[in-house]
Write a protein that holds these residues in place. Structure first.
Motif, mmCIF file in Angstrom:
data_model
loop_
_atom_site.group_PDB
_atom_site.id
_atom_site.type_symbol
_atom_site.label_atom_id
_atom_site.label_comp_id
_atom_site.label_asym_id
_atom_site.label_seq_id
_atom_site.Cartn_x
_atom_site.Cartn_y
_atom_site.Cartn_z
ATOM 1 N N ILE A 81 0.812 -1.218 0.000
ATOM 2 C CA ILE A 81 0.000 0.000 0.000
ATOM 3 C C ILE A 81 0.848 1.270 0.000
ATOM 4 O O ILE A 81 0.609 2.174 -0.814
ATOM 5 N N PRO A 82 1.846 1.412 0.891
ATOM 6 C CA PRO A 82 2.698 2.608 0.791
ATOM 7 C C PRO A 82 3.407 2.712 -0.563
ATOM 8 O O PRO A 82 3.531 3.804 -1.120
ATOM 9 N N THR A 83 3.878 1.559 -1.085
ATOM 10 C CA THR A 83 4.548 1.570 -2.390
ATOM 11 C C THR A 83 3.587 1.997 -3.488
ATOM 12 O O THR A 83 3.937 2.803 -4.367
ATOM 13 N N LEU A 84 2.367 1.464 -3.448
ATOM 14 C CA LEU A 84 1.345 1.835 -4.422
ATOM 15 C C LEU A 84 1.082 3.340 -4.379
ATOM 16 O O LEU A 84 1.003 3.993 -5.422
ATOM 17 N N LEU A 85 0.951 3.890 -3.177
ATOM 18 C CA LEU A 85 0.665 5.311 -3.031
ATOM 19 C C LEU A 85 1.807 6.166 -3.593
ATOM 20 O O LEU A 85 1.560 7.136 -4.326
ATOM 21 N N ILE A 86 3.034 5.786 -3.288
ATOM 22 C CA ILE A 86 4.194 6.547 -3.766
ATOM 23 C C ILE A 86 4.267 6.503 -5.294
ATOM 24 O O ILE A 86 4.451 7.531 -5.967
ATOM 25 N N VAL A 87 4.113 5.300 -5.846
ATOM 26 C CA VAL A 87 4.179 5.135 -7.301
ATOM 27 C C VAL A 87 3.066 5.930 -7.980
ATOM 28 O O VAL A 87 3.285 6.625 -8.983
ATOM 29 N N PHE A 88 1.859 5.868 -7.416
ATOM 30 C CA PHE A 88 0.731 6.527 -8.055
ATOM 31 C C PHE A 88 0.834 8.044 -7.951
ATOM 32 O O PHE A 88 0.448 8.762 -8.878
ATOM 33 N N ILE A 89 1.338 8.535 -6.840
ATOM 34 C CA ILE A 89 1.553 9.988 -6.714
ATOM 35 C C ILE A 89 2.567 10.448 -7.751
ATOM 36 O O ILE A 89 2.392 11.505 -8.386
ATOM 37 N N PHE A 90 3.602 9.664 -7.964
ATOM 38 C CA PHE A 90 4.609 10.000 -8.982
ATOM 39 C C PHE A 90 3.958 10.040 -10.364
ATOM 40 O O PHE A 90 4.226 10.951 -11.162
ATOM 41 N N ILE A 91 3.086 9.067 -10.645
ATOM 42 C CA ILE A 91 2.389 9.029 -11.933
ATOM 43 C C ILE A 91 1.517 10.267 -12.115
ATOM 44 O O ILE A 91 1.503 10.896 -13.179
ATOM 45 N N VAL A 92 0.779 10.632 -11.077
ATOM 46 C CA VAL A 92 -0.127 11.781 -11.152
ATOM 47 C C VAL A 92 0.653 13.079 -11.354
ATOM 48 O O VAL A 92 0.269 13.925 -12.174
ATOM 49 N N ILE A 93 1.755 13.240 -10.613
ATOM 50 C CA ILE A 93 2.582 14.446 -10.757
ATOM 51 C C ILE A 93 3.097 14.563 -12.196
ATOM 52 O O ILE A 93 3.065 15.639 -12.807
ATOM 53 N N ARG A 94 3.554 13.438 -12.726
ATOM 54 C CA ARG A 94 4.029 13.452 -14.125
ATOM 55 C C ARG A 94 2.881 13.737 -15.084
ATOM 56 O O ARG A 94 3.044 14.486 -16.064
ATOM 57 N N ALA A 95 1.715 13.171 -14.808
ATOM 58 C CA ALA A 95 0.578 13.324 -15.712
ATOM 59 C C ALA A 95 0.106 14.768 -15.799
ATOM 60 O O ALA A 95 -0.189 15.273 -16.893
ATOM 61 N N VAL A 96 0.024 15.449 -14.657
ATOM 62 C CA VAL A 96 -0.523 16.815 -14.654
ATOM 63 C C VAL A 96 0.455 17.825 -15.261
ATOM 64 O O VAL A 96 0.063 18.976 -15.511
ATOM 65 N N THR A 97 1.690 17.423 -15.498
ATOM 66 C CA THR A 97 2.658 18.331 -16.127
ATOM 67 C C THR A 97 2.728 18.136 -17.639
ATOM 68 O O THR A 97 3.485 18.825 -18.319
ATOM 69 N N LEU A 98 1.926 17.212 -18.178
ATOM 70 C CA LEU A 98 1.932 16.947 -19.615
ATOM 71 C C LEU A 98 1.145 18.019 -20.371
ATOM 72 O O LEU A 98 0.191 18.586 -19.835
ATOM 73 N N PRO A 99 1.508 18.294 -21.614
ATOM 74 C CA PRO A 99 0.717 19.220 -22.432
ATOM 75 C C PRO A 99 -0.709 18.685 -22.599
ATOM 76 O O PRO A 99 -0.903 17.496 -22.870
ATOM 77 N N GLY A 100 -1.699 19.532 -22.415
ATOM 78 C CA GLY A 100 -3.093 19.115 -22.567
ATOM 79 C C GLY A 100 -3.715 18.581 -21.296
ATOM 80 O O GLY A 100 -4.914 18.294 -21.271
ATOM 81 N N ALA A 101 -2.908 18.434 -20.220
ATOM 82 C CA ALA A 101 -3.432 17.870 -18.975
ATOM 83 C C ALA A 101 -4.578 18.702 -18.413
ATOM 84 O O ALA A 101 -5.571 18.151 -17.915
ATOM 85 N N LEU A 102 -4.468 20.026 -18.533
ATOM 86 C CA LEU A 102 -5.508 20.893 -17.987
ATOM 87 C C LEU A 102 -6.844 20.696 -18.709
ATOM 88 O O LEU A 102 -7.907 20.806 -18.099
ATOM 89 N N ASP A 103 -6.785 20.400 -20.000
ATOM 90 C CA ASP A 103 -8.023 20.127 -20.737
ATOM 91 C C ASP A 103 -8.698 18.867 -20.209
ATOM 92 O O ASP A 103 -9.918 18.796 -20.082
ATOM 93 N N GLY A 104 -7.885 17.879 -19.903
ATOM 94 C CA GLY A 104 -8.433 16.642 -19.349
ATOM 95 C C GLY A 104 -9.030 16.854 -17.975
ATOM 96 O O GLY A 104 -10.115 16.357 -17.672
ATOM 97 N N LEU A 105 -8.314 17.605 -17.121
ATOM 98 C CA LEU A 105 -8.818 17.875 -15.771
ATOM 99 C C LEU A 105 -10.080 18.727 -15.819
ATOM 100 O O LEU A 105 -10.993 18.551 -15.002
ATOM 101 N N ASN A 106 -10.142 19.648 -16.769
ATOM 102 C CA ASN A 106 -11.332 20.475 -16.911
ATOM 103 C C ASN A 106 -12.537 19.623 -17.300
ATOM 104 O O ASN A 106 -13.646 19.808 -16.782
ATOM 105 N N ALA A 107 -12.312 18.652 -18.192
ATOM 106 C CA ALA A 107 -13.392 17.745 -18.589
ATOM 107 C C ALA A 107 -13.857 16.882 -17.419
ATOM 108 O O ALA A 107 -15.037 16.565 -17.290
ATOM 109 N N PHE A 108 -12.894 16.528 -16.537
ATOM 110 C CA PHE A 108 -13.206 15.677 -15.392
ATOM 111 C C PHE A 108 -13.959 16.445 -14.304
ATOM 112 O O PHE A 108 -14.932 15.953 -13.736
#
Length: 493
Positions: A179-206
């Motif tokens: 569980i701690p490993t999952l949380l760390i890995v997933f937070i890393f994925i999310v941080i990388r994801a929100v810095t991608l071009p177009g991420a704000l468009d996806g978050l706005n849709a969500f």
């Protein structure tokens, strides 16, 4: 009576409970459900459902396990002899799920490997159903797929290892890592994801709210359905896990922590998924809704296509599928523990024998999902066991306890005796009125849909044999098992 095993610490229990709730489905089901049901506005019925059904049901199941110190079937039998079959029904539902769940985990293992060099090529969908699964026509099993059966064996070796070590040294130890490993890995994925071009468009849709949607009954039903399935309620998991709690454990507090921790992870998953979908939409010059998908289609067909277009695609892909593996394995261990505990108590056998018999049988059945027709079989069994197994078992559970056994006041008294947060009339109202009405309405809607069309246009005989027979068979077999009387001596859990 032998001493019953207990969690080493409260944290150990919470990690295990959260691990059972945070499964594979949470990573893709919540984002899609929220997006399809009003975006940001969906959080209103979702939060209401969490407070009126999710957490109250968690409190009820935690209290049942803690009060009666037994597996789900025996706990129900102690409430009323006529209710034991509900416990076995839930255990058998978990057994069915444990036969196909490890196959999805096996896919995640292979895709973590495929991520390096993006081996799925330019057409991930064709790769998944063709090159990887070699998918046969619906209703046909075909031969065993080597690329699936090998990682499947690895998954089962890990499951047997952790289950065989017991509650504290096996399950708790595993979740302290996963569980701690999952949380760390997933937070890393999310941080990388929100810095991608177009991420704000996806978050706005969500997050963009469609407030008119919350006046629709289907949106509220979707919210309750999401809460019900995501918290592992009516799987016998929470009753089994809480039976290992020390006698002075704070039940209500633990339920609130588990419920909100699960919802927080779902929100995190939604942010990560839609940030990545926004990136994909920008790359393909499409709208976010055109690239959104649900289920295994999102995880193993859409996401590989997205990963291929990302910088450091190999690392990102590996981390994503590694997180699926960790989430799946922690849930798989939880699911399997339900029938291990039930077998131990009902047949007075050692934990080792229970793991060998229950896990061994589940392993044998899981091989059928490693065939060329495995995806169709998995899709069918999963659909029917969830819609006509889990949801229906949950309805029977709450109605039996609230309406027939009239045990809510007694359970409330027990929960209040060990908890800082005291339960009031709201708790009994939620379980005695709101939850049964919502679950009953969900069942009627499911049946209405089933009558109007054939699920995924699969052959009728295939749906009957591997859908209806499995779902109804779990209920009937649960009733048959109750014929055998309980032994006079318990074996250590």
């Amino acid at each position: 009576m032998e001493k019953r095993s207990q969690w080493g610490t409260r944290l150990g229990f919470l990690l295990a409970a959260i691990g059972s709730a945070v499964g594979l489905g949470n990573i893709w089901r919540f984002p899609a459900t929220a997006f399809e049901n009003g975006g940001g506005a969906f959080f209103v019925p979702y939060l209401f459902a969490l407070l009126t059904a999710g957490i109250p049901l968690l409190i009820m199941e935690y209290t049942i396990g803690h009060k009666y110190r037994s597996s789900s079937p025996r706990s129900f039998s102690k409430i009323s002899k006529g209710m034991e079959w509900i416990g076995w029904w839930q255990v058998l539902i978990s057994f069915v799920i444990s036969t196909y769940y490890p196959v999805i985990i096996a896919w995640a293992i292979m895709y973590a490997y495929f991520s390096f060099g993006t081996q799925w090529g330019d057409d991930p969908t064709a790769f998944f159903v063709g090159d990887f699964l070699n998918l046969a026509d619906p209703g046909t099993f075909g031969s065993i797929v080597p690329a699936v059966i090998i990682p499947l064996l690895i998954v089962w070796v890990l499951v047997f290892f952790f289950l065989g070590r017991g509650v504290k040294k096996g399950i708790e130890f595993a979740n302290r890592i996963f569980i701690p490993t999952l949380l760390i890995v997933f937070i890393f994925i999310v941080i990388r994801a929100v810095t991608l071009p177009g991420a704000l468009d996806g978050l706005n849709a969500f997050f963009e709210p469609n407030w008119s949607s919350i006046t629709e009954g289907s949106v509220w039903v979707a919210a309750y359905g999401q809460i019900f399935f995501s918290l592992s309620i009516a799987f016998a998991i929470m009753i089994t896990y809480s039976s290992y709690l020390p006698k002075k454990s704070d039940i209500t507090n633990n339920a609130f922590i588990t419920g909100f921790a699960n919802s927080s992870f779902e929100l995190l998953a939604g942010i990560g998924v839609f940030a990545v979908l926004g990136f994909m939409a920008l790359q393909s010059n499409s709208a976010v809704e055109d690239v959104a998908a649900d289920g295994v289609g999102l995880a193993f067909m859409v996401f590989p296509e997205i990963i291929s277009q990302m910088p450091a695609s190999g690392l990102f892909g590996f981390l994503f599928f590694a997180s699926l593996f960790l989430a799946g394995l922690s849930s798989m261990i939880s699911i399997s523990e339900t029938y291990i505990a039930g077998l131990q108590e009902k047949f007075a056998i050692s934990r080792g024998k229970a793991v060998a018999i229950g896990g061994g049988l589940a392993f044998i059945v899981s091989i059928f999902y490693a065939t060329q027709g495995g995806l169709t079989l998995l899709d069918t069994v999963d659909y029917f066991i969830n819609n006509y197994g889990v949801a229906l078992a949950g309805l029977f559970e709450v109605v039996a306890i609230a309406w027939f056994a009239r045990s809510l006041k007694d359970l409330q008294k027990h929960a209040d005796s060990v908890s800082d947060i005291k339960l009031g009339v709201w708790w009994r109202l939620c379980l005695g009125v709101i939850t049964p009405i919502v679950l009953g309405y969900m069942m009627l809607q499911n049946l209405k849909t089933e009558v109007s069309r054939s699920y995924e246009d699969y052959p009728i005989d295939f749906l009957f044999n591997f859908g209806w027979v499995v779902a109804i068979g779990a209920m009937l077999l649960g009733a048959v098992i109750t014929i055998k009387k309980w032994p006079t001596k318990d074996h250590e859990a």
